[in-house]
Design an enzyme around this catalytic site. Sequence first.
Site, PDB file in Angstrom:
ATOM      1  N   CYS A 382     -27.621 -23.221-128.069  1.00  0.00           N
ATOM      2  CA  CYS A 382     -26.848 -24.456-127.930  1.00  0.00           C
ATOM      3  C   CYS A 382     -27.789 -25.650-127.722  1.00  0.00           C
ATOM      4  CB  CYS A 382     -25.798 -24.314-126.840  1.00  0.00           C
ATOM      5  SG  CYS A 382     -24.411 -25.432-127.121  1.00  0.00           S
ATOM      6  N   HIS A 509     -22.881 -19.646-128.562  1.00  0.00           N
ATOM      7  CA  HIS A 509     -23.401 -18.891-127.412  1.00  0.00           C
ATOM      8  C   HIS A 509     -23.203 -17.392-127.613  1.00  0.00           C
ATOM      9  CE1 HIS A 509     -23.836 -22.273-124.479  1.00  0.00           C
ATOM     10  NE2 HIS A 509     -22.978 -22.842-125.300  1.00  0.00           N
ATOM     11  N   GLU A 511     -24.516 -15.091-126.032  1.00  0.00           N
ATOM     12  CA  GLU A 511     -24.589 -14.352-124.762  1.00  0.00           C
ATOM     13  C   GLU A 511     -23.208 -13.982-124.212  1.00  0.00           C
ATOM     14  OE1 GLU A 511     -25.271 -17.521-125.178  1.00  0.00           O
ATOM     15  OE2 GLU A 511     -24.789 -18.769-123.426  1.00  0.00           O
TER      16      GLU A 511
HETATM   17  N1  GLN Z   1     -25.151 -30.831-124.325  1.00  0.00           N
HETATM   18  C1  GLN Z   1     -25.067 -30.238-125.615  1.00  0.00           C
HETATM   19  C2  GLN Z   1     -23.761 -30.580-126.314  1.00  0.00           C
HETATM   20  O1  GLN Z   1     -22.808 -30.955-125.686  1.00  0.00           O
HETATM   21  C3  GLN Z   1     -25.247 -28.731-125.560  1.00  0.00           C
HETATM   22  C4  GLN Z   1     -24.213 -27.996-124.779  1.00  0.00           C
HETATM   23  C5  GLN Z   1     -24.609 -26.603-124.400  1.00  0.00           C
HETATM   24  O2  GLN Z   1     -25.788 -26.271-124.390  1.00  0.00           O
HETATM   25  N2  GLN Z   1     -23.651 -25.786-124.045  1.00  0.00           N
HETATM   26  O3  GLN Z   1     -23.667 -30.462-127.522  1.00  0.00           O
END
Ligand code: GLN
Length: 538
Positions: A382, A509, A511
Amino acid sequence: MNTKYIFITGGVVSSLGKGIISASLGKLLQARGFKVTIQKFDPYINIDPGTLNPYEHGECYVTADGMETDLDLGHYERFTGIRTSRENSITTGRIYKTVIDRERRGDYLGKTIQVVPHITDEIKRRMLRKDVEGEELDFVITEVGGTIGDIESAPFMEAIRQLRWQLGRDAVCVHLTYVPYLKAAEELKTKPTQHSVKELQGMGIQPDILVLRTERHLDDALRMKVASFCNVDLECVVQSEDLPSIYEVPVNMQRQGLDAAILRKIGIPVGETPAMQSWHAFLEKQRDARREVHVALVGKYDLQDAYKSIRESLNLAGIYDGVKVKIHFVASQGITRENVAEQLSGMAGIVICPGFGQRGIPGKIFAAEYARTKDIPCFGICLGMQMMVIEFARDVLGYADADSSEMNPDTPHNVIDMMEEQKSITQMGGTMRLGEYPCALRAGSRALEAYGGETSIRERHRHRYEFNNRYRDEYEKAGMQCVGVNPDADLVEVVEIPSLRWYIGTQFHPEYSSTVLHPHPLFVSFIKACIAHGNPEA
Ligand code: GLN
């Protein structure tokens, strides 16, 4: 069979591992062929933990249907392989919101709305789930967050008291307490447990089963004492000693007959003890995994729980590959261009963590650059993926001012930009791109290979910003490939640099969907690359 309900409460202190006990019990009942779900009721006012700082509440776990939830749901999914949903994570805030919305609609026809019965009825309604997507459940395990005696959990206790009465043998209460060892006296102490059970009894709840958390083995005499003081059968006093791994807990509980005791209480024939072969095979692998592989976790929060699912996914993938993953947290705030080599020395691989906001951003970019230029296996998740993208733009595409519009809204090279549909949103909480979305993987990519040739995958998201498609061609030409794309929205979900050992970033994600019996393929592939690379000399 009617759906049966198991309530799990905790006493004496918090952090006893109620979530692990709930997940273990779910696993044991599942092994007996029952259809089970596990849900968590948290007594705080936030609608969900999505707006909570990880220092307050650890990781925010995201369900496939896009609910931001308590990290215990991660344990439930990893242990049992069930897929939880927004129904599995309830807070006081959500209960009140439902009741207040109903009141505003006029549904209560002029009645005074009170904690009892309106709030407790709403709690009961949600506790009494019967099915998952139309499929009937045999057991619903409800874990109540917090500790007995907390003012805020009182309505949950009252709901459980009423349900016990209403459901009779179809409901069982399990209470988890702590038996401390006093070094000076060289004695284990049962008094806190007695007090905690008294408190529960004072609320009209007699526990059926007690699970005693302890750092030392408890002998039969002590269990007997607890049983007689607390009106509980001896076979219903189970101990949960500290174990080398949380995944040993289900087996330990089974050995002491926790699931059998529950079945007897309910009046279900106990039958044979399930062999749980694949679980035992996993535990054996875990015990045998001795060779260490060092992986750096570059993130903002130096707290075990903050990146819980990533840590567990790395561990599980390591066990699958027969190694012990040694995770080294590296605070991104402390990484500079000058010290990055030193900070990441000796690492077989690097994970760049998800996150929000400015703090620690340069450190994540230095880590991405270090991994790319030194060809160290690197997994960006992410925000981590976004940092890989920014670093590449700055160093390879020649845009020194490339950035995410989250960090610098005025950058002329916003290689990471806010999604169109996010631009009009002002409300926080539950408004990000959340939950599962499809992704198509490109033929010949390393990502596709990791997924075993599955071209069409689904993964969970939690973000507002996205790879900016205006730059896609430039990246492709310069060697960073956009190998995973959302087929409906054409959003880039996976980037990789094929010329490197393993350099993959995912906007989603992975995970969240790694489980004990099915570690996530990307983590497995990443750990394989780390093993192949080996731990360099520190
Ligand atoms: N801050 C980033 C976004 O909003 C990544 C978010 C995250 O890592 N879950 O796109």
